[in-house]
Design a protein around this motif. Structure first.
Motif, PDB file in Angstrom:
ATOM      1  N   GLY A  50     -25.575  -7.285  10.586  1.00  0.00           N
ATOM      2  CA  GLY A  50     -25.401  -8.608   9.887  1.00  0.00           C
ATOM      3  C   GLY A  50     -24.128  -9.031  10.069  1.00  0.00           C
ATOM      4  N   MET A  51     -23.196  -8.382  11.090  1.00  0.00           N
ATOM      5  CA  MET A  51     -21.780  -8.848  11.311  1.00  0.00           C
ATOM      6  C   MET A  51     -21.879  -9.790  12.339  1.00  0.00           C
ATOM      7  SD  MET A  51     -20.378  -4.705  10.873  1.00  0.00           S
ATOM      8  CE  MET A  51     -18.901  -5.288  11.028  1.00  0.00           C
ATOM      9  N   VAL A  52     -20.559 -10.547  12.413  1.00  0.00           N
ATOM     10  CA  VAL A  52     -20.492 -11.606  13.308  1.00  0.00           C
ATOM     11  C   VAL A  52     -20.313 -10.947  14.833  1.00  0.00           C
ATOM     12  CG1 VAL A  52     -19.296 -13.125  13.937  1.00  0.00           C
ATOM     13  CG2 VAL A  52     -19.561 -13.152  11.576  1.00  0.00           C
ATOM     14  N   CYS A  53     -19.575 -10.074  14.866  1.00  0.00           N
ATOM     15  CA  CYS A  53     -19.292  -9.344  16.132  1.00  0.00           C
ATOM     16  C   CYS A  53     -18.656  -8.153  16.062  1.00  0.00           C
ATOM     17  CB  CYS A  53     -18.315 -10.298  16.915  1.00  0.00           C
ATOM     18  SG  CYS A  53     -16.804 -10.788  16.090  1.00  0.00           S
ATOM     19  N   GLY A  54     -18.449  -7.184  17.114  1.00  0.00           N
ATOM     20  CA  GLY A  54     -18.224  -5.970  17.115  1.00  0.00           C
ATOM     21  C   GLY A  54     -17.019  -5.721  17.700  1.00  0.00           C
ATOM     22  N   GLY A  55     -16.517  -4.457  18.118  1.00  0.00           N
ATOM     23  CA  GLY A  55     -15.224  -4.350  18.470  1.00  0.00           C
ATOM     24  C   GLY A  55     -15.034  -2.684  18.519  1.00  0.00           C
ATOM     25  N   ASP A  56     -13.716  -2.158  18.824  1.00  0.00           N
ATOM     26  CA  ASP A  56     -13.389  -0.652  19.120  1.00  0.00           C
ATOM     27  C   ASP A  56     -12.238  -0.551  17.849  1.00  0.00           C
ATOM     28  OD1 ASP A  56     -15.430  -0.334  20.457  1.00  0.00           O
ATOM     29  OD2 ASP A  56     -13.989  -0.741  22.317  1.00  0.00           O
ATOM     30  N   ALA A  57     -11.784   0.423  17.576  1.00  0.00           N
ATOM     31  CA  ALA A  57     -10.695   0.695  16.561  1.00  0.00           C
ATOM     32  C   ALA A  57     -10.441   2.145  16.725  1.00  0.00           C
ATOM     33  CB  ALA A  57     -10.911   0.112  15.112  1.00  0.00           C
ATOM     34  N   CYS A  58      -9.092   2.418  16.778  1.00  0.00           N
ATOM     35  CA  CYS A  58      -8.748   3.821  16.539  1.00  0.00           C
ATOM     36  C   CYS A  58      -7.908   4.020  15.165  1.00  0.00           C
ATOM     37  CB  CYS A  58      -7.823   4.282  17.683  1.00  0.00           C
ATOM     38  SG  CYS A  58      -7.120   5.848  17.678  1.00  0.00           S
ATOM     39  N   VAL A  59      -8.239   4.841  14.371  1.00  0.00           N
ATOM     40  CA  VAL A  59      -7.868   4.910  12.786  1.00  0.00           C
ATOM     41  C   VAL A  59      -7.208   6.578  12.666  1.00  0.00           C
ATOM     42  CG1 VAL A  59      -8.281   4.751  10.458  1.00  0.00           C
ATOM     43  CG2 VAL A  59      -9.549   3.581  12.106  1.00  0.00           C
ATOM     44  N   LEU A  60      -5.823   6.546  12.205  1.00  0.00           N
ATOM     45  CA  LEU A  60      -5.370   7.816  11.786  1.00  0.00           C
ATOM     46  C   LEU A  60      -5.508   8.049  10.414  1.00  0.00           C
ATOM     47  CD1 LEU A  60      -3.389  10.356  12.258  1.00  0.00           C
ATOM     48  CD2 LEU A  60      -1.483   8.599  11.560  1.00  0.00           C
ATOM     49  N   LEU A  61      -5.930   9.241  10.219  1.00  0.00           N
ATOM     50  CA  LEU A  61      -6.314   9.633   8.621  1.00  0.00           C
ATOM     51  C   LEU A  61      -5.328  10.760   8.530  1.00  0.00           C
ATOM     52  CD1 LEU A  61      -9.193   8.508   9.502  1.00  0.00           C
ATOM     53  CD2 LEU A  61     -10.050   9.563   7.443  1.00  0.00           C
ATOM     54  N   GLU A  62      -4.691  10.863   7.472  1.00  0.00           N
ATOM     55  CA  GLU A  62      -3.499  12.012   7.241  1.00  0.00           C
ATOM     56  C   GLU A  62      -3.440  12.137   5.696  1.00  0.00           C
ATOM     57  OE1 GLU A  62       0.411  10.785   8.381  1.00  0.00           O
ATOM     58  OE2 GLU A  62      -0.324   8.561   8.301  1.00  0.00           O
ATOM     59  N   LYS A  63      -3.700  13.475   5.288  1.00  0.00           N
ATOM     60  CA  LYS A  63      -3.350  13.771   3.925  1.00  0.00           C
ATOM     61  C   LYS A  63      -1.878  13.446   3.405  1.00  0.00           C
ATOM     62  CE  LYS A  63      -6.754  17.506   4.032  1.00  0.00           C
ATOM     63  NZ  LYS A  63      -6.934  19.110   3.910  1.00  0.00           N
ATOM     64  N   ALA A  64      -1.846  12.703   2.352  1.00  0.00           N
ATOM     65  CA  ALA A  64      -0.429  12.426   2.024  1.00  0.00           C
ATOM     66  C   ALA A  64       0.441  13.467   1.588  1.00  0.00           C
ATOM     67  CB  ALA A  64      -0.418  11.403   0.848  1.00  0.00           C
ATOM     68  N   ASP A  65      -0.120  14.494   1.041  1.00  0.00           N
ATOM     69  CA  ASP A  65       0.715  15.709   0.495  1.00  0.00           C
ATOM     70  C   ASP A  65       1.659  16.296   1.560  1.00  0.00           C
ATOM     71  OD1 ASP A  65      -1.393  17.019   2.093  1.00  0.00           O
ATOM     72  OD2 ASP A  65      -2.042  18.195   0.129  1.00  0.00           O
ATOM     73  N   ILE A  66       1.195  16.220   2.927  1.00  0.00           N
ATOM     74  CA  ILE A  66       2.138  17.005   3.737  1.00  0.00           C
ATOM     75  C   ILE A  66       3.467  16.003   4.250  1.00  0.00           C
ATOM     76  CG2 ILE A  66       0.218  18.184   4.808  1.00  0.00           C
ATOM     77  CD1 ILE A  66       0.520  16.119   7.225  1.00  0.00           C
ATOM     78  N   LEU A  67       3.397  14.591   3.685  1.00  0.00           N
ATOM     79  CA  LEU A  67       4.365  13.771   4.030  1.00  0.00           C
ATOM     80  C   LEU A  67       5.588  13.696   2.992  1.00  0.00           C
ATOM     81  CD1 LEU A  67       2.055  10.653   5.105  1.00  0.00           C
ATOM     82  CD2 LEU A  67       3.327  12.374   6.698  1.00  0.00           C
ATOM     83  N   VAL A 103       0.880  -1.221  -0.194  1.00  0.00           N
ATOM     84  CA  VAL A 103      -0.079  -0.047  -0.048  1.00  0.00           C
ATOM     85  C   VAL A 103       0.849   1.187   0.126  1.00  0.00           C
ATOM     86  CG1 VAL A 103      -1.968   1.272   1.203  1.00  0.00           C
ATOM     87  CG2 VAL A 103      -1.848  -0.914   1.189  1.00  0.00           C
ATOM     88  N   TRP A 104       2.103   1.176   0.666  1.00  0.00           N
ATOM     89  CA  TRP A 104       2.766   2.375   0.678  1.00  0.00           C
ATOM     90  C   TRP A 104       3.510   2.787  -0.473  1.00  0.00           C
ATOM     91  CZ3 TRP A 104       3.435   5.786   4.506  1.00  0.00           C
ATOM     92  CH2 TRP A 104       3.214   5.333   6.004  1.00  0.00           C
ATOM     93  N   LYS A 105       3.656   1.896  -1.512  1.00  0.00           N
ATOM     94  CA  LYS A 105       3.975   2.019  -2.782  1.00  0.00           C
ATOM     95  C   LYS A 105       3.072   2.611  -3.478  1.00  0.00           C
ATOM     96  CE  LYS A 105       6.521  -1.233  -4.862  1.00  0.00           C
ATOM     97  NZ  LYS A 105       6.856  -2.312  -5.141  1.00  0.00           N
ATOM     98  N   LYS A 106       2.041   2.637  -3.329  1.00  0.00           N
ATOM     99  CA  LYS A 106       0.943   3.148  -4.211  1.00  0.00           C
ATOM    100  C   LYS A 106       0.312   4.780  -3.474  1.00  0.00           C
ATOM    101  CE  LYS A 106      -1.039  -1.376  -5.525  1.00  0.00           C
ATOM    102  NZ  LYS A 106      -2.098  -2.292  -5.180  1.00  0.00           N
ATOM    103  N   VAL A 107       1.135   5.216  -2.416  1.00  0.00           N
ATOM    104  CA  VAL A 107       0.551   6.409  -1.944  1.00  0.00           C
ATOM    105  C   VAL A 107       1.066   7.546  -3.006  1.00  0.00           C
ATOM    106  CG1 VAL A 107       1.007   8.429  -0.334  1.00  0.00           C
ATOM    107  CG2 VAL A 107       1.101   5.871   0.455  1.00  0.00           C
ATOM    108  N   GLU A 108       0.013   8.389  -3.339  1.00  0.00           N
ATOM    109  CA  GLU A 108       0.064   9.446  -4.098  1.00  0.00           C
ATOM    110  C   GLU A 108      -0.396  10.920  -3.387  1.00  0.00           C
ATOM    111  OE1 GLU A 108      -2.049   9.075  -7.673  1.00  0.00           O
ATOM    112  OE2 GLU A 108      -1.256   7.239  -8.163  1.00  0.00           O
ATOM    113  N   LYS A 109       0.191  11.932  -3.886  1.00  0.00           N
ATOM    114  CA  LYS A 109      -0.349  13.292  -3.013  1.00  0.00           C
ATOM    115  C   LYS A 109      -1.731  13.488  -2.791  1.00  0.00           C
ATOM    116  CE  LYS A 109       4.302  15.491  -3.854  1.00  0.00           C
ATOM    117  NZ  LYS A 109       5.027  16.828  -4.856  1.00  0.00           N
ATOM    118  N   ASP A 110      -2.263  13.069  -3.542  1.00  0.00           N
ATOM    119  CA  ASP A 110      -3.667  13.416  -3.568  1.00  0.00           C
ATOM    120  C   ASP A 110      -4.508  12.254  -3.283  1.00  0.00           C
ATOM    121  OD1 ASP A 110      -6.019  15.097  -4.121  1.00  0.00           O
ATOM    122  OD2 ASP A 110      -6.350  14.476  -6.171  1.00  0.00           O
TER     123      ASP A 110
END
Length: 332
Positions: A314-331, A235-242
């Motif tokens: 209609g899902m088997v079970c639940g859970g909690d998740a913490c997700v980071l979203l970041e704009k690629a252009d700043i990287l 996935v890292w290899k497919k990162v583009e600025k937009d």
């Protein structure tokens, strides 16, 4: 920074991404190869140990959180033999993030058009291959040549290399004969005990496609044992600025993807990778749309789905998740 990461992982170098966060956003991020390249205040024994073990991890230090991603190159898989089983195996292994190389001594089988999923297809006698070809360290080897003589020949050579996995096709009788041959020639019993022969997980497979499934399942199982809590570079290899990168920082319960799982969301709506599918993935995509329109460069998103909510969806079970979203252009 990100450009350096992409260049290095293309060369097969293990890289690390260290994220510094508060409760709402990412504050800073470093892309490095060694812990010594980090600022001195981050060169703790804990972080150095994670680098040494090539592990990803999430932890808190007061009001600040850190997430270290170990970005490993694809696992090299060398398939000896270009027959029917190899045909299915190469396709499935490539889909599961293995870097596939196929070798055969017959031109009609060692054909790149026959194996469009392979990084490399090479026609060469097995007698010559191991003396002139440079194999990557800690690679995976699957021996599925057209006969036990070539399988034995390849196995003898592979046992001299640095490998993480070696498996050989054939019945128990055939593999026992080869094993006895090699023991008589002085090969170590401990080494031969490591060989997966017969190859693959026992799922009562019969057809070439089913046999390939059993082999890939064993390869995935072995890789999971040797490379825990790491992210591959696909996935890292497919990162583009937009685009926006979505990364699972941590999770509890029965969320389907592990820490470090990644998804790219592009402005035109298409995605690459996955953070789990279902409600979580949909919520991340919707939040990414809002972030595109915002002046903010990153956001920490918390997702919770109880077992009762999951049942309604209609899902088997639940859970909690913490997700980071970041704009690629700043990287970059």
């Amino acid at each position: 920074m990100l450009e350096k990461l992409q260049e290095q992982i293309k060369k097969g170098v293990t890289m690390f991404a260290l994220h510094e966060l508060d409760d709402t956003k990412q504050k800073r991020c470093w892309f490095v190869e060694k812990a010594e390249e980090l600022p001195s205040f981050l060169q703790s024994e804990h972080i150095k140990e994670l680098f040494h073990e090539k592990k990803s991890a999430y932890w808190k230090d007061g009001d600040t959180s850190y997430m270290l991603e170990c970005v490993l190159p694809k696992t090299p898989l060398y398939i000896m033999g270009g027959g029917t089983i190899a045909l299915f195996l190469a396709q499935m292994a490539q889909m599961c993030d293995f870097e596939v190389h196929v070798f055969d001594d017959r031109k009609e089988f060692a054909d790149s058009h026959r194996f469009p999923w392979a990084e490399e297809v090479l026609c060469m006698p097995f007698d010559e291959l191991f003396s002139c070809y440079h194999f990557q360290k800690d690679a995976y080897f699957v021996l599925v040549t057209r006969g036990h003589l070539n399988d034995e020949k390849c196995l003898k050579e592979v046992l001299q290399l640095s490998y993480a996995y070696v498996g050989m096709i054939g019945s128990k009788r055939k593999n026992n004969i080869i094993r006895e041959h090699l023991l008589m020639q002085g090969y170590e019993k401990e080494k031969l005990d490591e060989v997966h022969a017969p190859i693959g997980i026992d799922i009562q497979s019969d057809t070439p496609a089913e046999i390939a499934v059993s082999i890939v399942a064993e390869l995935i199982q072995k890789r999971a044992q040797l490379r825990p809590q790491s992210t591959t570079e696909s996935v890292w290899k497919k990162v583009e600025k937009d685009c926006i990168l979505a990364t699972i920082l941590y999770h509890h319960g029965s969320t389907p993807r592990e820490m470090g799982s990644k998804m790219l969301i592009f402005k035109d709506g298409h995605i690459e990778g996955s953070v789990g599918g279902g409600s979580l993935e949909y919520a991340v995509q919707k939040q990414a749309e809002l972030l595109f329109q915002s002046l903010d460069t990153s956001q920490v998103m918390y997702f919770s789905l109880s077992n009762e909510d999951a049942a309604k969806e209609g899902m088997v079970c639940g859970g909690d998740a913490c997700v980071l979203l970041e704009k690629a252009d700043i990287l970059w």
